[in-house]
Design an enzyme around this catalytic site. Structure first.
Site, short mmCIF file in Angstrom:
data_model
loop_
_atom_site.label_atom_id
_atom_site.label_comp_id
_atom_site.label_asym_id
_atom_site.label_seq_id
_atom_site.Cartn_x
_atom_site.Cartn_y
_atom_site.Cartn_z
N TRP A 1 0.82 -1.21 0.00
CA TRP A 1 0.00 0.00 0.00
C TRP A 1 0.86 1.26 0.00
O TRP A 1 0.36 2.34 -0.33
CB TRP A 1 -0.94 0.00 1.20
N ASP A 2 2.14 1.13 0.37
CA ASP A 2 3.05 2.29 0.39
C ASP A 2 2.98 3.06 -0.92
O ASP A 2 3.06 4.29 -0.94
CB ASP A 2 4.52 1.85 0.49
N GLU B 1 0.10 -2.09 12.50
CA GLU B 1 0.12 -3.56 12.55
C GLU B 1 0.30 -4.10 13.97
O GLU B 1 0.43 -5.30 14.15
CB GLU B 1 1.21 -4.08 11.62
N LYS C 1 2.54 0.94 16.25
CA LYS C 1 3.76 0.73 15.46
C LYS C 1 4.06 1.93 14.56
O LYS C 1 5.20 2.34 14.42
CB LYS C 1 3.59 -0.53 14.60
N GLN C 2 3.01 2.45 13.91
CA GLN C 2 3.20 3.54 12.95
C GLN C 2 1.92 4.35 12.88
O GLN C 2 0.85 3.88 13.25
CB GLN C 2 3.52 2.99 11.57
#
Length: 801
Positions: free
Chosen positions: A371-372, A498, A602-603
């Site tokens: 998806w980046d 995630e 995580k992000q």
């Protein structure tokens, strides 16, 4: 996508590269940094990628020559298989290496590990699109030579790369032998147990043909399992003394041209090596052979000087609509141009193939796309080189049949795009962070909407965009449901974070799905005949609008923040104070079940929703949400810092935004994650652009409205950036007190500056930047704050790089 750090890679203790605005220079050879510099110095055009290995091939960190989407299949073993799990994975493979030019000086092989290396410099020139290497070396037999090589992968001739190699003696006459080679099935070093690193594949290429003709050689190979065919060819132009002996030979895995001569001081041997690559899943061996021969003919017709001139002209045109200037932070200035150059290389000539997470710079993540690409990389291309963004989305459209098949297998309607793939099949064997991350559907739809908004490309919208929007909307309509109160819920999915898998009503997913559903309905109305061909009825479009209108967006009234997903703010907080620095990244040191039920991020997830769905939040909600999630976000992914930079800038934490900007921008130049050896972090590099343009420039675009809310941190005195939007090219120049908008070409634009609309036509417009009250700096988890970009005696923040 996991982005854990290597434990065994040496830390960079002193700068490898000088800081210069338009190039990346390595003034001395660092053998302990070979693998990292090979990634940094990689050249590509989106079709062919060549790692920055030394011309002579050895020593190397990791040899690498890649063709976009050329892969081998490998089995995916499971301790316990499950319904719908993929049976096999896809791994990018190191194809035939055409970079090799070996040199013997009076029978001594040129090898930097032997003899005396007097000087060694490599320079990546981001305006010329070349990698230059200059060396002076004395052999163990005390013969000195000067070597100069220039390498390019052509941005104008898609199949072509070329090397100009020159050698001259210093002080004494020498006998020179040069061996120019094509080599298939090179042996690769052991890449360890890191799950991001490509699975080692022993000799994946089977020879189908090898031949020589004059100074040309062609090798044709086929993969054993995936059944893909590739051809590589080389041709040479030689300049030097009259007496030059040339011999060409070929074997199943080697094509070799040997050139022998004797040079006096002052004389020079110059070899231009033209390379051509092609591959196909369907075309015959003779067809591929002929394609490579034709590409070599085109390259030789242009000649070395012609290829250089074409490359420079292509890049001049790119930079005039893409350049970003930064005053006050020389490292970020270099990094943002380095990022733009590599993003262009990743997508320029991909032409209906994917843009992998590492581009074509290394085998990390098995060469997969995620998806980046749509979420981080395509926004850069949409506003700087839009045709490359259209090509990437056209590739997604080509893979729709596989996405339909995947959705059907999962009992869903529409398309379920793969979490990670090379050719469109799902290659993720871990469903909580793979299949369950359905937000990739909305990420693709979002990129379609942004591209059409920025280009007004009606042909694309009708032929490609609409079907992508319809297919993804159908998935959301089936995946979600109206509950007893009529609220539309999307349960059991994984958002960008995630560390929180298989949750109900992830805010990012629901907001992006809402946009997807609305866009599908609106686009179907604009193209009713095409929508009818796709089977879209009035009732179906109405059901999309109903789902969007009643979408559940959780909010915690008690805390005044949006929970990342339903119930998230009720979870126990992770014990950050009790987590040792060496236990990051957490996914390598703690079981997922522990991470999944705690407040640890995580992000950027909810914070990313505030960037991409900005109008869904008030300014006060953004400030409160940002502060809340700063305290929970550990940035175990390289994708996080750029989003934190953008939103930190928007809510007023300008120095913190600068810290995060530097982290995302310098990810590879400083090897912050200790894994640049596997390839560059293309999406993280995109953050250099978004941190400056969307962060400090405050750029947002939606429904034909291009708006800016620029503000600079104390450490940066000026930022100027160029954009392409709706056929116009503009330049925005931001200082601490004013912003100047200039239309460089194209029709006038209606813009917004800090909420005030204005029209930009033939004369520049200069507007004041409103003052902003400083906010108290939010805290990060213990030991996970970004490295401060400038010294502030009042700030005692943690360092973790």
């Amino acid at each position: 996508m996991s982005d854990q750090k290597e434990d065994d890679a040496p830390a960079i203790d002193r700068p490898v590269f000088t800081v210069e605005p338009w190039c990346v220079r390595e003034p001395e050879l660092r053998l302990d940094r070979l693998a990292q510099t090979e990634s940094v110095f990689a050249l590509s055009n989106g079709h062919v990628g060549l790692r920055g290995n030394l011309d002579e091939g050895e020593p190397h960190g990791l040899p690498g020559s890649y063709l976009n989407s050329f892969y081998e299949q490998r089995p995916l073993p499971y301790a316990e298989a499950g319904y719908g799990f993929p049976d096999s994975g896809q791994t990018v493979i190191n194809v035939t290496n055409g970079k090799l030019i070996r040199l013997l000086v009076d029978d001594e092989p040129f090898d930097v590990r032997y003899g005396r290396l007097h000087s060694h410099e490599r320079v990546l020139d981001m305006r010329a699109g070349t990698l230059t290497r200059t060396v002076e070396w004395t052999s163990p037999a005390d013969r000195t030579v000067r070597i100069n090589s220039v390498r390019l992968v052509s941005l104008t001739q898609r199949a072509v790369a070329a090397i100009c190699y020159e050698v001259e003696p210093v002080g004494h006459p020498v006998r020179i032998v040069v061996q120019s080679e094509l080599v298939a099935n090179e042996s690769l070093p052991d890449m360890g147990k890191d799950p991001r690193v490509a699975a080692a594949l022993e000799s994946p290429l089977m020879s189908e043909e090898h031949q020589t003709n004059g100074t040309k050689a062609i090798l044709v190979h086929r993969t054993r399992s995936s059944g893909l065919r590739m051809a590589a060819g080389m041709a040479h132009h030689i300049e030097g003394r009259d007496r030059i002996a040339v011999d060409c030979e070929s074997f199943p895995d080697v094509g070799r041209m040997t050139i022998a001569t004797r040079l006096e001081p002052g004389e020079k041997l110059r070899i231009v090596k033209f390379l051509a690559y092609g591959w196909s899943s369907q075309r015959s061996r003779p067809a591929l052979h002929d394609q490579v021969v034709a590409a070599l003919a085109g390259a030789r017709h242009a000649g070395w000087d012609g290829l250089l001139a074409e490359q420079r002209a292509y890049l001049d045109e790119f930079w005039c609509g893409a350049d970003v200037e930064v005053d006050g932070d020389a490292e970020v200035q270099q990094a943002v141009r380095f990022a733009l150059f590599h993003i262009l290389q990743a997508g320029a000539r991909a032409e209906r193939r994917m843009i992998p997470a590492k581009g074509l710079t290394g085998p990390g993540y098995d060469g997969h796309t995620f998806w980046d690409t749509e979420t981080f990389v395509l926004p850069v291309l949409i506003y700087t080189h839009p045709s490359a963004a259209a090509d990437a989305l056209a590739w997604r459209h080509m893979t729709l049949p596989l996405a339909f098949e995947h959705a059907d297998k999962l009992g869903l309607a529409g398309a379920a795009f793969p979490w990670r793939t090379i050719r469109g099949q799902e290659c993720s064997g871990y469903w909580p962070a793979g299949t369950a991350a359905f937000h990739i559907n909305a990420d693709i739809a979002d990129a379609v909407v942004r591209y059409v908004d920025a280009t007004q490309d009606e042909g694309f919208e009708r032929e490609i965009g609409l079907e992508l929007l319809v297919a993804t909307a159908r998935l959301w309509r089936r995946l979600g449901h109206h509950d007893v109160e009529g609220v539309f819920r999307i349960d059991g999915v994984t958002g960008p974070d995630e560390y929180s898998a298989v949750v109900d009503n992830n805010v990012y997913t629901n907001l992006m799905a809402r946009r997807n559903l609305r866009a599908a309905a609106a686009t179907a109305m604009r193209h009713p005949d095409r929508a009818e061909e796709l089977g879209v009825t009035t009732e179906e479009a109405a059901s999309w609008r109903d789902a969007a209108a009643s979408m559940l967006i959780p909010f915690d009234e008690r805390l005044g923040v949006h929970p990342q997903s339903e119930g998230f703010t009720n979870h126990a907080r992770w014990d950050f104070a009790g987590t040792a620095p060496e236990h990051y990244p957490l996914l390598l040191n703690y079981p997922y079940f522990d991470l999944y039920r705690k407040q640890v991020v995580k992000q950027a997830d909810l914070v990313l929703a505030m960037h991409l769905c900005s109008d869904a939040f008030t300014a006060e909600e953004k400030a409160r949400n940002f502060a809340y999630y700063e305290a929970l976000t550990v940035r175990d992914s390289s994708l996080s810092a750029q989003t934190q930079a953008v939103i930190a800038a928007e809510v007023g934490h300008l120095d913190l935004a600068h810290d995060y900007l530097a982290e995302t921008a310098l990810m590879d130049l400083h090897d912050l994650a200790r894994n640049t050896r596997d390839g560059l972090h293309i999406a993280s590099m995109a953050g250099a652009w978004s941190g400056l343009v969307a962060g400090f420039g405050g750029m947002r675009a939606c429904d034909g409205q291009l708006s800016f809310a620029p503000r600079l941190p104390g450490g940066i005195s000026r930022v100027a950036f160029r954009l392409r939007y709706r056929g116009s090219r503009l330049c925005v120049t931001v200082t601490a007190s004013t912003t100047s908008y200039e239309l460089l070409e194209g029709p006038e634009l209606k813009l917004v500056h800090h909420g005030e609309p204005f029209t930009l036509s033939d004369k520049p417009v200069v507007l004041d930047v409103p003052a902003m009250l400083p906010l108290p700096r939010p805290s990060q988890p213990h030991g996970r704050g970004p490295h401060p970009r400038r010294t502030d005696p009042t700030f005692q923040g943690p360092h973790h790089h």
